[in-house]
Enzyme design. Structure first.
Site, mmCIF file in Angstrom:
data_model
loop_
_atom_site.group_PDB
_atom_site.id
_atom_site.type_symbol
_atom_site.label_atom_id
_atom_site.label_comp_id
_atom_site.label_asym_id
_atom_site.label_seq_id
_atom_site.Cartn_x
_atom_site.Cartn_y
_atom_site.Cartn_z
ATOM 1 N N VAL A 1 0.809 -1.216 0.000
ATOM 2 C CA VAL A 1 0.000 0.000 0.000
ATOM 3 C C VAL A 1 0.842 1.265 0.000
ATOM 4 O O VAL A 1 0.341 2.359 -0.289
ATOM 5 C CB VAL A 1 -0.982 0.043 1.193
ATOM 6 C CG1 VAL A 1 -2.001 -1.072 1.090
ATOM 7 C CG2 VAL A 1 -0.240 0.006 2.522
ATOM 8 N N SER B 1 -6.317 3.769 15.231
ATOM 9 C CA SER B 1 -5.918 3.128 16.483
ATOM 10 C C SER B 1 -6.263 4.077 17.612
ATOM 11 O O SER B 1 -6.379 5.297 17.410
ATOM 12 C CB SER B 1 -4.408 2.856 16.476
ATOM 13 O OG SER B 1 -3.947 2.512 17.766
ATOM 14 N N TYR C 1 4.336 5.397 15.332
ATOM 15 C CA TYR C 1 3.070 4.743 15.015
ATOM 16 C C TYR C 1 1.896 5.650 15.391
ATOM 17 O O TYR C 1 0.948 5.826 14.612
ATOM 18 C CB TYR C 1 2.990 3.423 15.766
ATOM 19 C CG TYR C 1 1.682 2.683 15.616
ATOM 20 C CD1 TYR C 1 1.379 2.004 14.444
ATOM 21 C CD2 TYR C 1 0.769 2.636 16.663
ATOM 22 C CE1 TYR C 1 0.183 1.304 14.309
ATOM 23 C CE2 TYR C 1 -0.425 1.946 16.544
ATOM 24 C CZ TYR C 1 -0.712 1.278 15.365
ATOM 25 O OH TYR C 1 -1.896 0.591 15.247
ATOM 26 N N ALA D 1 1.920 8.900 15.662
ATOM 27 C CA ALA D 1 1.887 10.045 14.753
ATOM 28 C C ALA D 1 1.199 9.677 13.447
ATOM 29 O O ALA D 1 0.383 10.448 12.915
ATOM 30 C CB ALA D 1 3.309 10.532 14.485
ATOM 31 N N LYS E 1 -1.033 7.314 12.984
ATOM 32 C CA LYS E 1 -2.459 7.088 13.205
ATOM 33 C C LYS E 1 -3.200 8.389 13.510
ATOM 34 O O LYS E 1 -4.384 8.527 13.173
ATOM 35 C CB LYS E 1 -2.660 6.060 14.321
ATOM 36 C CG LYS E 1 -2.171 4.660 13.968
ATOM 37 C CD LYS E 1 -2.874 4.115 12.724
ATOM 38 C CE LYS E 1 -2.504 2.664 12.457
ATOM 39 N NZ LYS E 1 -3.222 2.103 11.273
#
Length: 264
Positions: A66, A151, A164, A166, A168
């Site tokens: 992706v 999240s 992670y 940041a 999300k």
């Protein structure tokens, strides 16, 4: 009795992971036609075969990363080519950090990869899904629904998972902004924000020593009032709720499936 998504085309990324495979099974059970994608082609083929055999539903699949924009473009084209339209997109593909650690200990390479997959990957998905859904709305009055998997780290701080979190937070920002942009164009866009769930992303962190530290399940759920991990099926129900055609007045929301963690 017809399923909730009977005849609808549902695109799911990260389809062989915990949430992705659970979503594939759930939407298939409700009559959807599926477009599935994952980085791991072997596991993707396995889940595609499983849901097709179990439900007799039509399944198209395309493996890829992706973080490469071309994949999102090809997935939307595949949905339109095979099934004529795109009704629901569950943008679920994502990765986490290898270990809980303070920000300076996170390598720049790892940080870039997380941002490329979790944030830019979401941008690419929306960039190619939204125009197709808008054309559907303008031509036939029916656009679509998008579920972005964020999240609880996207709405709170996350000690030890700063990059992670940041990424999300960025997913939540994309969700709220695009929801406002497309609210009058027949497209609803919401984010589901789980806490730790019983998926490989979380369980692979458990009981492994990294830089002298071992994380246990008890430590992982310490701040969750319910005192346990979420089960995949519980989170997938939020995907279904968010994208349901019966849930037609909700957009731009973050749905917290977190055992009460953000309930204070």
């Amino acid at each position: 009795m017809a399923g909730l998504f009977e005849g609808a085309t549902v695109l799911i990324t990260g389809a062989s992971g915990g949430f992705g495979s659970g979503a594939a099974r759930r939407y298939a059970s409700e009559g959807a036609r599926l477009v599935l994608s994952d980085y791991d082609e072997g596991r993707l083929e396995a889940i595609a075969g499983e849901v097709s055999d179990a439900c007799g539903c039509e399944v198209a699949m395309l493996a890829g990363d992706v973080a490469e924009e071309s994949l999102s473009e090809k997935l939307v084209a595949l949905a339109v080519e095979r099934f004529g339209r795109l009704d629901v997109a569950v943008n679920n593909a994502g990765i986490a950090q290898d270990a809980f650690e303070k920000l300076p200990k996170t390598s720049s390479r790892e940080a870039r990869r997380i941002l490329d997959v979790d944030l830019l990957g979401m941008f690419f998905a929306l960039k190619h899904q939204l125009p197709v859904m808008e054309r559907q709305f303008r031509s036939g009055g029916k656009g679509g629904s998008i579920v972005n998997v964020a999240s609880v780290a996207g709405v709170t701080g996350a000690s030890g998972l700063a990059v992670y979190a940041a990424a999300k937070h960025g997913v939540v920002g994309l969700t709220r902004s695009t929801a406002q942009e497309y609210a009058r164009l027949g497209i609803r866009i919401n984010a589901v924000c789980p806490s730790f769930a019983r998926t490989p992303m979380a369980t692979d962190m458990l009981n492994v020593e990294v830089r002298g530290r071992v994380v246990t399940e008890e430590q992982l759920v310490r701040g969750i009032p319910m005192g346990r991990l979420a089960e995949v099926e519980e989170v997938v129900e939020a995907f279904v709720f968010a994208s349901s055609p019966k849930n037609s007045f909700m957009t731009g929301q973050t749905i917290h499936v977190d055992g009460g963690l953000t309930g204070y």
